[in-house]
Design an enzyme around this catalytic site. Structure first.
Site, PDB file in Angstrom:
ATOM      1  N   ARG A  94      42.093 -90.968  13.293  1.00 39.02           N
ATOM      2  CA  ARG A  94      41.721 -92.053  12.403  1.00 39.02           C
ATOM      3  C   ARG A  94      40.259 -91.955  11.963  1.00 39.02           C
ATOM      4  NH1 ARG A  94      41.808 -97.504  15.222  1.00 39.02           N
ATOM      5  NH2 ARG A  94      44.050 -97.466  14.978  1.00 39.02           N
ATOM      6  N   TYR A  95      39.374 -91.628  12.908  1.00 43.39           N
ATOM      7  CA  TYR A  95      37.948 -91.476  12.595  1.00 43.39           C
ATOM      8  C   TYR A  95      37.662 -89.988  12.462  1.00 43.39           C
ATOM      9  CZ  TYR A  95      38.162 -96.148  14.572  1.00 43.39           C
ATOM     10  OH  TYR A  95      38.503 -97.438  14.830  1.00 43.39           O
ATOM     11  N   ARG A  98      36.466 -88.105  15.805  1.00 43.10           N
ATOM     12  CA  ARG A  98      37.173 -88.315  17.072  1.00 43.10           C
ATOM     13  C   ARG A  98      38.678 -88.272  16.844  1.00 43.10           C
ATOM     14  NH1 ARG A  98      34.632 -93.950  17.216  1.00 43.10           N
ATOM     15  NH2 ARG A  98      34.093 -93.123  15.191  1.00 43.10           N
ATOM     16  N   CYS A 107      52.823 -94.530  32.498  1.00 43.94           N
ATOM     17  CA  CYS A 107      51.652 -95.184  33.099  1.00 43.94           C
ATOM     18  C   CYS A 107      51.934 -95.496  34.566  1.00 43.94           C
ATOM     19  CB  CYS A 107      51.372 -96.510  32.394  1.00 43.94           C
ATOM     20  SG  CYS A 107      50.973 -96.334  30.656  1.00 43.94           S
ATOM     21  N   ARG A 116      50.645-100.508  23.064  1.00 45.37           N
ATOM     22  CA  ARG A 116      51.606 -99.425  22.817  1.00 45.37           C
ATOM     23  C   ARG A 116      52.902 -99.685  23.568  1.00 45.37           C
ATOM     24  NH1 ARG A 116      47.205 -95.161  23.640  1.00 45.37           N
ATOM     25  NH2 ARG A 116      46.259 -95.136  21.580  1.00 45.37           N
ATOM     26  N   ASP A 275      45.624-106.930  20.727  1.00 50.64           N
ATOM     27  CA  ASP A 275      46.371-106.446  19.561  1.00 50.64           C
ATOM     28  C   ASP A 275      47.710-107.171  19.494  1.00 50.64           C
ATOM     29  OD1 ASP A 275      44.506-104.442  18.691  1.00 50.64           O
ATOM     30  OD2 ASP A 275      45.082-103.283  20.458  1.00 50.64           O
ATOM     31  N   LYS A 319      38.480-100.134  14.181  1.00 48.69           N
ATOM     32  CA  LYS A 319      37.839-101.151  15.021  1.00 48.69           C
ATOM     33  C   LYS A 319      36.638-101.764  14.326  1.00 48.69           C
ATOM     34  CE  LYS A 319      39.057 -98.909  19.391  1.00 48.69           C
ATOM     35  NZ  LYS A 319      39.682 -97.690  18.833  1.00 48.69           N
TER      36      LYS A 319
END
Ligand code: PLP
Ligand code: SF4
Length: 322
Positions: A94-95, A98, A107, A116, A275, A319
């Site tokens: 996105r950036y 990065r 997890c 997510r 979010d 962000k």
């Protein structure tokens, strides 16, 4: 610990486990089974030991709840448009400078507010060797990428051999200057920070770890000791916190958390506005309240203890500080 709540020796993963261990009532079985059909459940012993009642700050974060079945109009399965910004499987770019690498989507614990949550789970998203190779090729061919953020899921539940291989391959790309790992392992399962894992993490390129911690109680002596081992390798630890109603939405709770982070040599980095993932409305804190809490903390606690309050705008807009 109140009657009926027993300590767990293994990770609790099912509705049956919730009821057996006293974290949920028999009358919730049907609704929770519907939740479990949609979203993964895991509460490892280290976190289970911190729950005294199901609606305390630790219980709220991890015990499934019937409210997860209700999707509010503004909620979305991919609130920050990870999928739309994924050029190859496992990469989110996105950036310009990065990129995220998500080598797995499992997890050690499943947070009920996870952004997510529609993607993570115990049997999802382990990148194949071919997919990893394609991900490295993408990173290799995008010279503007200076930092790779390894996230998921949780990269620290990979085998040390697998993790070492990933870090080695990323390190070999000359324009990648810095690596970062986002993890919940130090608080969720500190015993996973083994010598073999430490050896895998002991690399030449600068490596940062962002530890997701939402309440001071999560920083147990075992968690702090695990973090200390990482710090001894020269890995700076950043703290990431999600602002959550009933968990940490008070001056006292956040002040205690940020001070506990400093004592554990963790720099509080981001306080995330929640979010809008499906079924998470019960955790919502208005941004005005978040701003007020941080304003009230300024001057009361060390400036080094104050994170940036950040919101990831829907639709992949990125962000912004609140
Ligand atoms: C949050 C995020 C990052 C990292 O942002 P920092 O502000 O550097 O912590 C990078 N890529 C994506 C897609 C993100 O969502
Ligand atoms: S550890 Fe992170 S990715 Fe996993 S469920 Fe919790 S918030 Fe989501």
């Amino acid at each position: 610990m109140p009657d009926g709540i027993l300590p767990a020796k293994r990770t609790l993963r099912s509705v049956e486990d919730m009821i057996q261990s006293g974290l949920a009532s028999e009358s919730a079985r049907v609704a929770l089974s519907q939740v479990a059909a949609r979203y993964a459940i895991a509460i490892p012993p280290a976190l289970r030991a911190l729950i005294t009642t199901p609606d305390d700050p630790i219980g709220l974060q991890f015990i499934p709840h019937a409210a997860e079945l209700i999707t509010a109009p503004h909620e979305s399965a991919d609130p920050i448009a990870d999928e739309a910004l994924s050029p190859v499987p496992g990469i989110v770019h996105r950036y310009p400078d990065r990129a995220l690498l998500k080598p797995l989507l499992a997890c050690p614990v499943y947070c009920r507010f996870c952004f997510r949550r529609e993607q993570v789970g115990p049997d999802g998203g382990l990148l194949t060797d071919a997919e990893l190779t394609a991900a490295y090729a993408y990173l290799q061919s995008h010279k503007e990428i200076k930092e790779v953020i390894i996230t998921g899921g949780d990269p620290l539940i990979l085998s040390p051999r697998r993790l070492a291989e990933i870090l080695h391959n990323l390190s070999a790309i000359p324009h990648i200057e810095v690596l970062r790992i986002h993890t919940r392992v130090p608080v969720a399962d500190p015993a996973l920070i083994t010598n073999a894992l430490l050896t895998a993490l002991d690399i030449e390129k600068p490596l940062f770890i962002a530890a997701h911690i939402n309440h001071a109680a999560e920083l147990t002596p075992a968690a702090s000791a695990a973090l200390r081992k990482l710090q001894r390798l020269g890995i700076p630890i950043l703290g990431q916190t999600v602002l959550l109603a009933g968990v940490n939405d008070s001056e006292e709770a956040l002040g205690d958390l940020f001070r506990a982070m400093l004592r554990a040599r963790i720099k509080p980095y981001y306080l995330h506005q929640l979010d809008a993932a499906p079924g998470t409305a019960r955790f919502h804190v208005p941004p005005e309240r978040g701003r007020e809490i941080l304003a009230n903390l300024r001057g009361k606690i060390s400036g080094t203890a104050l994170p940036t309050y950040i919101f990831d705008r829907p639709g992949g807009l990125g962000k912004i500080p609140l």
